[in-house]
Motif scaffolding. Structure first.
Motif, PDB file in Angstrom:
ATOM      1  N   TYR A 189       7.575   8.905  -6.796  1.00  0.00           N
ATOM      2  CA  TYR A 189       6.754   9.685  -6.186  1.00  0.00           C
ATOM      3  C   TYR A 189       5.449   8.845  -5.451  1.00  0.00           C
ATOM      4  CZ  TYR A 189       9.152  12.728  -9.206  1.00  0.00           C
ATOM      5  OH  TYR A 189      10.121  13.601  -9.811  1.00  0.00           O
ATOM      6  N   LEU A 190       6.007   7.725  -4.765  1.00  0.00           N
ATOM      7  CA  LEU A 190       5.183   6.811  -3.873  1.00  0.00           C
ATOM      8  C   LEU A 190       5.942   6.695  -2.736  1.00  0.00           C
ATOM      9  CD1 LEU A 190       4.229   4.099  -6.704  1.00  0.00           C
ATOM     10  CD2 LEU A 190       2.937   6.234  -5.799  1.00  0.00           C
ATOM     11  N   ARG A 191       5.076   6.805  -1.561  1.00  0.00           N
ATOM     12  CA  ARG A 191       5.708   6.519  -0.464  1.00  0.00           C
ATOM     13  C   ARG A 191       4.878   5.254   0.255  1.00  0.00           C
ATOM     14  NH1 ARG A 191       3.009   8.478   4.035  1.00  0.00           N
ATOM     15  NH2 ARG A 191       1.575  10.163   3.768  1.00  0.00           N
ATOM     16  N   ALA A 192       5.642   4.562   1.147  1.00  0.00           N
ATOM     17  CA  ALA A 192       4.893   3.495   1.863  1.00  0.00           C
ATOM     18  C   ALA A 192       4.038   3.882   2.842  1.00  0.00           C
ATOM     19  CB  ALA A 192       5.932   2.729   2.230  1.00  0.00           C
ATOM     20  N   VAL A 193       3.019   3.547   3.009  1.00  0.00           N
ATOM     21  CA  VAL A 193       1.845   3.771   3.973  1.00  0.00           C
ATOM     22  C   VAL A 193       2.435   2.686   5.225  1.00  0.00           C
ATOM     23  CG1 VAL A 193      -0.319   3.900   4.906  1.00  0.00           C
ATOM     24  CG2 VAL A 193       0.102   4.613   2.240  1.00  0.00           C
ATOM     25  N   PRO A 194       2.823   3.467   6.262  1.00  0.00           N
ATOM     26  CA  PRO A 194       3.067   2.656   7.304  1.00  0.00           C
ATOM     27  C   PRO A 194       1.719   1.895   8.183  1.00  0.00           C
ATOM     28  CG  PRO A 194       3.047   4.798   7.933  1.00  0.00           C
ATOM     29  CD  PRO A 194       2.803   4.865   6.496  1.00  0.00           C
TER      30      PRO A 194
ATOM     31  N   THR B 173       1.026  -1.220   0.096  1.00  0.00           N
ATOM     32  CA  THR B 173       0.175  -0.139  -0.068  1.00  0.00           C
ATOM     33  C   THR B 173       0.951   1.388   0.025  1.00  0.00           C
ATOM     34  OG1 THR B 173      -1.657  -1.254   1.109  1.00  0.00           O
ATOM     35  CG2 THR B 173      -1.835   1.350   1.390  1.00  0.00           C
ATOM     36  N   VAL B 174       0.577   2.126  -1.115  1.00  0.00           N
ATOM     37  CA  VAL B 174       1.479   3.479  -1.113  1.00  0.00           C
ATOM     38  C   VAL B 174       0.516   4.646  -1.202  1.00  0.00           C
ATOM     39  CG1 VAL B 174       3.299   2.213  -2.055  1.00  0.00           C
ATOM     40  CG2 VAL B 174       1.436   2.924  -3.582  1.00  0.00           C
ATOM     41  N   GLN B 175       1.178   5.764  -1.182  1.00  0.00           N
ATOM     42  CA  GLN B 175       0.286   7.048  -1.267  1.00  0.00           C
ATOM     43  C   GLN B 175       1.128   7.892  -2.158  1.00  0.00           C
ATOM     44  OE1 GLN B 175      -1.636   8.491   2.332  1.00  0.00           O
ATOM     45  NE2 GLN B 175      -0.760  10.606   1.694  1.00  0.00           N
TER      46      GLN B 175
END
Length: 428
Positions: free
Chosen positions: A113-118, A59-61
């Protein structure tokens, strides 16, 4: 071989291995992420981000307005515009790119441009919680991965946590108390209908319980949970049932249902199917063993089953076997000053099917072959006095033949099918 359960378990006895976690290095190597400066967002903004972390995350944002492209390349056709702060699920990765789905279209977005959703940290399990195993687990003697393995627990088993220590939880399973890694226990709500495993050492059909009932219908049903899957659906009328109020309260009591132990199994039964007294006759009916053995195994007609009169549980047995069992008991009582303890006798086909699935061929008889299915076998409790070296077993082995009851050679100590407790009726 009779297939007796060694506890009141729904629980399934399975062999397996405990789960293994992949190292972070292995995960990173398989994804082969690239950190690169890519002019990809629709805003034209240049940004360097942790592409490796984004690619590895499920899952990323998005950290900016981002183009969804037809292929993992800046030259790919634009399929849609993904707004900033949109959460996405990564289904595949290629160097510097992540495959995602947005607005009904599947395409590729720059991992830059995607960051991991903790993920939210799981609630720490503590003493008194009910923990559900998320995989097959090794039960160990001590709270360390190098300790002796006592047993392998099945996935989705539910156990009460006795205490915790340094990432391990102490639980009891099949009479063995040990430790499992807490990370593989998911806290379950204490709510009505929750399946519970009884994890006490098995000693008798009642398993130390005293609140006794009998079924008053010819096809009693034992459920895994309230209104849930039926474990056994053919429990005959006048079968003894013991209520386990402690486990029932742990799961959450439900009006019209009780959590019970019966037929060596545990589960939920409707109170409408239960009564406080047995109505079974204790007088041997005029049926021959030949007539009973002509019945389908595990499906003996109710009229051919009678209760053992001197047994507090009024255990059901085939009518022709009762007369000789009464004679055997009289001799036993003369010798020891007490009645013979009978744990189980008649067993239905669905019960034997459940044993076969859960316990396997070295403990359970193949469905359709057990003498319990004709009511022409008894089990004594699994206590010391009835064990191979116990005084009751030794006397029974030496004397039961006089009364048409035998302990078969295949069940002798040392055999892979060894069972001290099982005796078969050989009369006519």
């Amino acid at each position: 071989m009779h297939g007796k359960s060694r506890r009141g378990s729904f629980a399934a006895l399975r062999r397996g291995t405990a789960p293994v976690l992949l190292g972070a290095a292995l995960v990173a190597a398989s994804l082969n992420p690239v950190h690169a400066q890519v002019l990809e967002p629709a805003t034209g903004q240049i940004q360097v981000a942790g592409a490796a972390r984004a690619a590895a995350a499920k899952t990323v944002q998005t950290t900016a307005n981002l183009n969804l492209r037809s292929k993992p390349s800046a030259a790919g056709k634009k399929l849609s515009l993904i707004p900033k702060n949109t959460r996405l699920t990564v289904t595949s990765t290629k160097p510097g790119w992540s495959q995602v789905r947005h607005a009904g279209k599947t395409g590729w977005a720059s991992s830059t441009y995607l960051r991991a959703v903790p993920k939210a940290a799981p609630k720490a399990i503590k003493r008194g919680d009910l923990g559900k195993t998320t995989a097959e687990l090794r039960l160990r003697k001590q709270a360390t991965t190098g300790s002796t393995v006592l047993a392998t627990l099945p996935k989705n088993g539910i156990y009460a946590v006795k205490k915790t220590s340094k990432g391990f939880s102490q639980i009891a399973s099949r009479g063995k108390t040990g430790w499992v890694q807490s990370g593989y226990l998911k806290i379950v709500a204490k709510k009505p209908g929750r399946e519970i495993y009884i994890d006490k050492k098995y000693t008798s059909n009642r398993d130390g319980l005293t609140d006794r009932y009998w079924t008053k219908v010819s096809t009693g049903q034992l459920h895994e949970s309230v209104n849930g899957k039926i474990r056994i659906g053919d429990i005959p009328r006048n079968s003894v049932v013991y209520r386990n109020l402690k486990m029932e309260k742990t799961a959450g009591s439900v009006t019209g249902w009780i959590f019970v132990q019966t037929q060596g199994m545990s589960g939920w039964m409707k109170t409408s199917q239960l009564a406080r007294k047995s109505t079974a006759t204790t007088k041997p009916a005029n049926y021959s063993a030949k007539t009973v053995l002509a019945q389908k195994n595990g499906k003996v007609a109710q009229k051919m089953l009678v209760a053992i009169g001197w047994d507090k549980e009024k255990t059901l047995i085939a009518a022709p076997a009762l007369k000789d069992l009464n004679r055997l008991n009289a001799a036993f009582k003369k010798k020891f000053g007490r009645n013979l303890d009978v744990d189980l006798a008649y067993r239905t086909r669905e019960t034997q099917d459940a044993y076969w699935v859960e316990l396997g061929p070295y403990i359970a008889a193949r469905p359709g072959t057990s003498n319990h299915g004709w009511g022409t076998a008894i089990d004594t409790p699994e206590t010391h006095d009835y064990s191979f070296r116990g005084k009751y077993h030794k006397w029974l082995k030496a004397n039961s033949k006089k009364y048409n009851w035998v302990h078969r050679k295949i069940l002798e100590e040392g055999s892979p099918y060894a069972e001290a407790w099982h005796f078969d009726y050989m009369g006519k």
